[in-house]
Every structure is written in C-alpha cells, then in structure tokens.
Design an enzyme around this catalytic site. Structure first.
Site, PDB file in Angstrom:
ATOM      1  N   HIS A 117      -7.511  -5.866  -0.095  1.00 55.75           N
ATOM      2  CA  HIS A 117      -6.282  -5.099   0.089  1.00 55.75           C
ATOM      3  C   HIS A 117      -5.251  -5.842   0.939  1.00 55.75           C
ATOM      4  CE1 HIS A 117      -4.043  -1.419  -0.275  1.00 55.75           C
ATOM      5  NE2 HIS A 117      -4.043  -1.167   1.021  1.00 55.75           N
ATOM      6  N   ASP A 121      -9.572  -5.646  -4.458  1.00 53.66           N
ATOM      7  CA  ASP A 121      -9.017  -4.526  -3.678  1.00 53.66           C
ATOM      8  C   ASP A 121      -9.878  -3.279  -3.873  1.00 53.66           C
ATOM      9  OD1 ASP A 121      -7.423  -2.563  -2.452  1.00 53.66           O
ATOM     10  OD2 ASP A 121      -5.580  -3.611  -2.992  1.00 53.66           O
ATOM     11  N   SER A 161       0.827  -1.198   0.000  1.00 55.03           N
ATOM     12  CA  SER A 161       0.000   0.000   0.000  1.00 55.03           C
ATOM     13  C   SER A 161       0.874   1.265   0.000  1.00 55.03           C
ATOM     14  CB  SER A 161      -0.949  -0.043   1.200  1.00 55.03           C
ATOM     15  OG  SER A 161      -1.983   0.897   1.063  1.00 55.03           O
TER      16      SER A 161
END
Length: 271
Positions: free
Chosen positions: A250, A222, A98
């Site tokens: 995610h 995601d 991320s």
C-alpha cells in the site's frame, strides 16, 4: 513554509508549501490515518526538480484542527476546494493516496476539477474500499468494523497491526515508530469516523466525471486497496494510464520511491 487555511468558520487545516516558486504545482492528499509528512520522500526530491509541493493535513489528522465532525468525502473535498481558493491554485496536479485518492476523485466530481490540469491516484480507495453487490473486490465491511472497534478500544494496537497490511517489504523499527508517530497525531474520533466513511461511501458515479489526464499507480501486493480497485479506476476514467509497482504494497510512494517519483514527474511533464 507552513500555515493554516480556514475551511469552515471554526475549522482550519494545516498546509505545508515547499518551493512556492516552483514552475509546476503538485497538491498531495494523504491517506488514512497519516498526515502530509508521509510524503517526506517526495518533498525531499521533487522541489529540487523545480516542483512546488503542497501537502494538506486532512481535518482530524496531523496539525489540522480536529472537530467532532463531519468526516465524509464531500466535506474533505470541500476542504480541498478551500485550500485551492485560498492559495489561488490553477493548472496543478492533484495527487491522492488511499483515502486521499478517494477525496481527490470526489473533488474532481463535486467541484468539476476546479483548477486541476492532471490527476494522480496511488493506491486509491476508489471506487469502493469495501465489497458491494456486483463488486466483490474490496475489504469486507466486517473487517472495517473491526478496525473501528479496535480504534475505540486499543488504537495503538490497531495501528501497529495495520502495518502488516501497509508494507510489502521489511521496514526498520525506527521507521515503523515514525509512521505510528504520524498516526498518533490524529484523534481516535477522526480515525474511526474516516474509517466509517470509507466503509460506507463509494465513488462509482464519480469516476466518469473526471475529464483530465489521470495517472494510476498501484502496488500489486496491496492488501488495503486491492489491485482490482486500480483496474476499476482505469476502466472508469477516460484518458487514464495504469502503472503497476511489482515490489510494493500500500505504501508504494515509499517502497519504490525512486520509481514513484520518476513516474509522477514523467506524467506531469507530458504534454
């Protein structure tokens, strides 16, 4: 073992170093608003396979110092460089999730991939987490502004609601509580300012500066960093490989942790 590395005169970041004698090193960069402890299900497995696993708590998060600022990609990349130099790392795999993936990309461009032999990006917030002219694939800036506003008004509720986007599969309440425990280790200030960073900063020009073999892992469900981001990374980074995770959102490093660990090890062992 855990210790602190000074990255500025008045700022130290926390580093967890598991199996320092491992034959190959992986440096993990966590996502917002977590800490290195989110990689528990990698640190439980990979050291037994002979890997040295190092996790950095980003400034403002986990056990690291929490200065008022700055919180931007250049500063985060410089912090990584400070750790790399302090630990004298070379020929290591840089792995980022991320915002940690965005930090890894900026490190490769800003510091010319110093010491890195391979790069692994998973659910990375690159080249941009937010939508831009000619790039309609990210979150709206209004959505990120709402996260920032909620961080300043009711951070616990913001974090609880964030889980609806983070996971594709059901998680237990104890696991959910543990995730929030990791997130509460941050300050509201650092949580909000990193959100401002991924709202405003982009990495389009950074992707082409990556010269090492790159593995891109991404969940097809995601809802934070949409799958289109992985496609843009694959198109922008030469010598990259994209692997989809069909049962993940995610948090693919947890939701499909066995596949994740195997893909990562296979990539590192390839010549």
């Amino acid at each position: 073992m855990g210790y602190y590395v000074r990255v500025e005169p008045n700022v130290k970041v926390y580093v967890e170093d598991v199996n320092p004698q491992g034959a190959k090193t992986i440096l993990f960069l966590h996502g917002w608003p977590l800490s290195h402890e989110a990689f528990e299900y990698q640190f439980n497995v990979l050291p037994a396979k002979g890997y040295r696993c190092i996790g950095i708590d980003t400034r403002g998060f986990g056990k690291s110092d929490k200065p008022w600022g700055p919180y931007n990609l250049d500063r985060m990349a410089d912090d990584v460089r400070g750790v790399v130099e302090a630990l004298k790392l070379h020929h290591f795999t840089l792995a980022g999730h991320s915002y940690g993936g965005a930090t890894a990309v900026r490190y490769m461009a800003r510091h010319h991939g110093h010491g890195v032999s391979k790069l692994a990006l998973f659910a990375a917030a690159a080249p941009s987490l937010t939508r831009r002219p000619g790039y309609p694939y990210g979150q709206t800036k209004e959505a990120v502004n709402q996260l920032i506003e909620e961080t300043y008004s009711d951070r616990p509720n913001m974090l609880r609601n964030l889980e609806n986007q983070f996971f594709f599969r059901h998680i237990t309440k104890p696991f959910s509580d543990w995730i929030m425990y990791l997130e509460f280790a941050a300050t509201g200030n650092s949580t909000a300012k990193v959100a401002m960073s991924f709202r405003d900063e982009s990495l389009f020009s950074d992707l082409g500066k990556i010269k090492v073999p790159t593995l891109i892992l991404h969940g097809i469900h995601d809802k934070v960093c949409f799958p289109e981001l992985a496609i843009a990374q694959h198109e922008g980074i030469k010598n990259s490989k994209l692997v989809w995770f069909k049962f993940s959102g995610h948090a693919l490093f947890y939701e499909e942790r066995d596949k994740f660990n195997e893909e990562l090890m296979k990539f590192i062992e390839q010549g």
